[in-house]
Design a protein around this motif. Structure first.
Motif, mmCIF file in Angstrom:
data_model
loop_
_atom_site.group_PDB
_atom_site.id
_atom_site.type_symbol
_atom_site.label_atom_id
_atom_site.label_comp_id
_atom_site.label_asym_id
_atom_site.label_seq_id
_atom_site.Cartn_x
_atom_site.Cartn_y
_atom_site.Cartn_z
ATOM 1 N N ARG A 69 -4.887 -2.710 11.978
ATOM 2 C CA ARG A 69 -4.620 -3.877 11.208
ATOM 3 C C ARG A 69 -5.392 -3.620 9.934
ATOM 4 N NH1 ARG A 69 -4.043 -6.218 8.322
ATOM 5 N NH2 ARG A 69 -4.874 -7.965 7.355
ATOM 6 N N LYS A 70 -5.619 -2.357 9.724
ATOM 7 C CA LYS A 70 -6.327 -1.895 8.592
ATOM 8 C C LYS A 70 -5.378 -1.734 7.465
ATOM 9 C CE LYS A 70 -9.460 -2.561 8.950
ATOM 10 N NZ LYS A 70 -9.613 -3.738 8.959
ATOM 11 N N PRO A 71 -4.424 -2.649 7.288
ATOM 12 C CA PRO A 71 -3.529 -2.436 6.200
ATOM 13 C C PRO A 71 -4.217 -2.454 4.870
ATOM 14 C CG PRO A 71 -2.674 -4.155 7.559
ATOM 15 C CD PRO A 71 -3.999 -3.735 8.092
ATOM 16 N N ARG A 72 -5.442 -2.247 4.680
ATOM 17 C CA ARG A 72 -6.031 -2.079 3.371
ATOM 18 C C ARG A 72 -6.373 -0.617 3.305
ATOM 19 N NH1 ARG A 72 -3.741 -6.431 2.866
ATOM 20 N NH2 ARG A 72 -2.851 -5.491 4.654
ATOM 21 N N ARG A 73 -7.312 -0.243 2.550
ATOM 22 C CA ARG A 73 -7.577 1.160 2.371
ATOM 23 C C ARG A 73 -8.378 1.750 3.515
ATOM 24 N NH1 ARG A 73 -7.348 -1.063 -2.739
ATOM 25 N NH2 ARG A 73 -6.368 0.236 -4.299
ATOM 26 N N ASP A 129 -1.971 7.396 7.965
ATOM 27 C CA ASP A 129 -0.737 7.453 7.183
ATOM 28 C C ASP A 129 -0.300 6.051 6.756
ATOM 29 O OD1 ASP A 129 -0.646 10.171 7.383
ATOM 30 O OD2 ASP A 129 0.850 10.227 9.002
ATOM 31 N N PHE A 130 -0.393 5.110 7.706
ATOM 32 C CA PHE A 130 -0.007 3.733 7.384
ATOM 33 C C PHE A 130 -0.959 3.162 6.334
ATOM 34 C CE2 PHE A 130 0.288 -0.908 8.483
ATOM 35 C CZ PHE A 130 1.595 -1.066 8.060
ATOM 36 N N GLY A 131 -2.245 3.443 6.480
ATOM 37 C CA GLY A 131 -3.222 2.971 5.504
ATOM 38 C C GLY A 131 -2.951 3.524 4.115
ATOM 39 N N ARG A 132 -2.609 4.814 4.042
ATOM 40 C CA ARG A 132 -2.313 5.426 2.740
ATOM 41 C C ARG A 132 -1.104 4.771 2.087
ATOM 42 N NH1 ARG A 132 -4.132 10.226 5.218
ATOM 43 N NH2 ARG A 132 -2.063 10.653 6.074
ATOM 44 N N SER A 133 -0.143 4.325 2.896
ATOM 45 C CA SER A 133 1.052 3.706 2.323
ATOM 46 C C SER A 133 0.758 2.338 1.718
ATOM 47 C CB SER A 133 2.133 3.568 3.402
ATOM 48 O OG SER A 133 1.846 2.502 4.300
ATOM 49 N N LEU A 134 -0.452 1.815 2.004
ATOM 50 C CA LEU A 134 -0.814 0.475 1.527
ATOM 51 C C LEU A 134 -1.932 0.517 0.499
ATOM 52 C CD1 LEU A 134 -0.814 -1.238 5.030
ATOM 53 C CD2 LEU A 134 1.005 -1.335 3.321
ATOM 54 N N ARG A 141 4.863 -2.268 -1.917
ATOM 55 C CA ARG A 141 3.556 -2.279 -1.255
ATOM 56 C C ARG A 141 2.387 -2.404 -2.218
ATOM 57 N NH1 ARG A 141 4.370 1.265 4.241
ATOM 58 N NH2 ARG A 141 6.579 0.816 4.448
ATOM 59 N N THR A 142 2.488 -3.318 -3.152
ATOM 60 C CA THR A 142 1.374 -3.603 -4.057
ATOM 61 C C THR A 142 0.838 -5.009 -3.838
ATOM 62 O OG1 THR A 142 2.918 -4.354 -5.779
ATOM 63 C CG2 THR A 142 2.241 -2.024 -5.826
ATOM 64 N N GLU A 143 1.409 -5.716 -2.906
ATOM 65 C CA GLU A 143 0.959 -7.080 -2.610
ATOM 66 C C GLU A 143 1.284 -7.374 -1.158
ATOM 67 O OE1 GLU A 143 5.065 -9.141 -4.319
ATOM 68 O OE2 GLU A 143 3.167 -9.430 -5.367
ATOM 69 N N GLY A 163 -7.583 2.686 6.491
ATOM 70 C CA GLY A 163 -6.950 3.830 7.132
ATOM 71 C C GLY A 163 -7.200 5.097 6.336
ATOM 72 N N ARG A 164 -7.052 5.018 5.028
ATOM 73 C CA ARG A 164 -7.265 6.184 4.174
ATOM 74 C C ARG A 164 -8.732 6.605 4.204
ATOM 75 N NH1 ARG A 164 -8.925 6.692 -1.197
ATOM 76 N NH2 ARG A 164 -8.926 4.442 -1.409
#
Length: 359
Positions: free
Chosen positions: A22-26, A297-302, A118-120, A28-29
């Motif tokens: 649920r790390k849709p912020r950075r 990978d998902f984190g990088r996309s966000l 994916r900017t907001e 994951g990266r």
């Protein structure tokens, strides 16, 4: 006042317990980069640490559990993620010293909509006291759960498991959930301590004897236990219902994501590992995200999403006419909100008005 429902199953925190992005912020990266540092510095030891974290991750095969009876995916590259905060009674209450009750429930539910580009992002909270129709579901052990009308939303998790929560949300909204992320509140406490706390600002005094939270108006740095109290507080804010607590949860979510974004994870591999360890131990994801590689990978996309600009909305609800302690989706606002998410378009202001809160 809402009355909680308790029942099996007990989704517990344990090393092999959960991992969720649920790390849709950075994060994951940053975890991926931090782990790279560990590998470069520690050689084989770094690889062992990576494998240890990867083994923490537990996934739920949502597609298999639900089958083909699902809404269509978005016509764009946008994504919808169902995020649940599960309340393991034993773990959460031990941390809060409020007793020990068996079972687990979904105390927090958010539909995270990430539009194309994916900017907001926008987070739609579903009040746990919302009366919904639970569809027929299959539990993880293969037993069947019959469809039922007018059940509390947070009872679906305890009665039928996470896949049924996804199915319930999809059927009530018509919105396809691309991913599922669950965080155990007991593990969430340790994650907050690992990052050194979270700063929040409250605009009124909060005194909640139930959760134990006692905060005067102003800005505070919360540790793990206080953070757990904060997200579970409801008696000390607003009218004492779940609706008041949702505002605190949304505020804390943004503060937590912003705190993680500011962490110098590359500057401290040891801290990076500790955060990653607590994260993967506290989270559960759909099977597609259930690996460090997939999460990264998902984190990088966000990468382009700034938590500070994320919009938070509550599902428009009205008090139920039969049971004023429960709420039901308010129409036409709820339909308009879900329609906007289905088409990956902006949510109209009229769809954000909730009769139950006077908004």
């Amino acid at each position: 006042m809402s009355t909680d429902t308790d029942a099996p199953p007990s989704h517990r925190r344990g090393r092999a317990r959960n991992a969720r992005a649920r790390k849709p912020r950075r994060l994951g990266r940053k975890i991926g980069l931090g782990l790279l540092v560990l590998v470069l510095l520690g050689g084989g030891v770094g690889y062992w640490l990576y494998s240890d974290l990867d083994n923490n991750i537990n996934g739920v095969d949502i597609d298999k559990a639900i089958g083909d009876d699902r809404p269509e995916k978005l016509p764009t590259s946008g994504k919808n993620v169902l995020v649940l905060g599960s309340d393991s009674r034993a773990g959460a209450n031990a941390a809060l010293k409020t007793g020990n009750v068996a079972g687990a429930r979904s105390d927090t539910a958010l539909v995270m909509h990430i539009p194309e580009g994916r900017t907001e992002a926008v987070a739609v909270s579903i009040p746990r006291d919302t009366l919904v129709t639970r569809p027929a579901c299959t539990r993880a052990d293969g037993t069947e759960v019959a469809s039922a009308k007018r059940v509390m939303f947070n009872s679906v998790y305890s009665e039928a498991g996470p896949a049924c929560v996804v199915k319930t949300v999809e059927q009530m909204s018509g919105v396809r959930m691309d991913h599922y992320v669950e965080i155990d509140f007991a593990g969430f406490k340790d994650l907050v301590d690992a990052i050194g706390g979270v700063t929040v600002t409250v605009d009124q005094d909060i005194h909640d004897k139930s959760s134990g939270l006692d905060l005067p108006k102003g800005t505070h740095r919360l540790d793990g236990t206080q953070s757990l109290q904060f997200v579970r507080t409801r008696h000390g804010v607003g009218d004492g219902s779940d609706l008041g607590r949702i505002g605190l949860q949304q505020k804390f979510m943004i503060a937590l994501l912003s705190e993680i974004k500011q962490q110098d994870l590359l500057g401290s591999p040891t801290k990076t590992y500790r955060i990653a360890d607590e994260l993967t131990a506290a989270l559960t994801t759909d099977s597609e995200l259930a690996s460090l590689t997939a999460l990264a990978d998902f984190g990088r996309s966000l990468n382009g999403i700034d938590p500070a600009t994320m919009e938070t909305v509550m599902l428009p609800v009205a008090y139920d006419k039969t049971d004023p302690n429960r709420v039901v989706p308010a129409e036409p606002q709820a339909t308009d909100l879900w329609k906007a998410l289905r088409s990956d378009s902006q949510i109209p202001e009229s769809a954000k008005k909730s009769p139950a809160t006077g908004g």
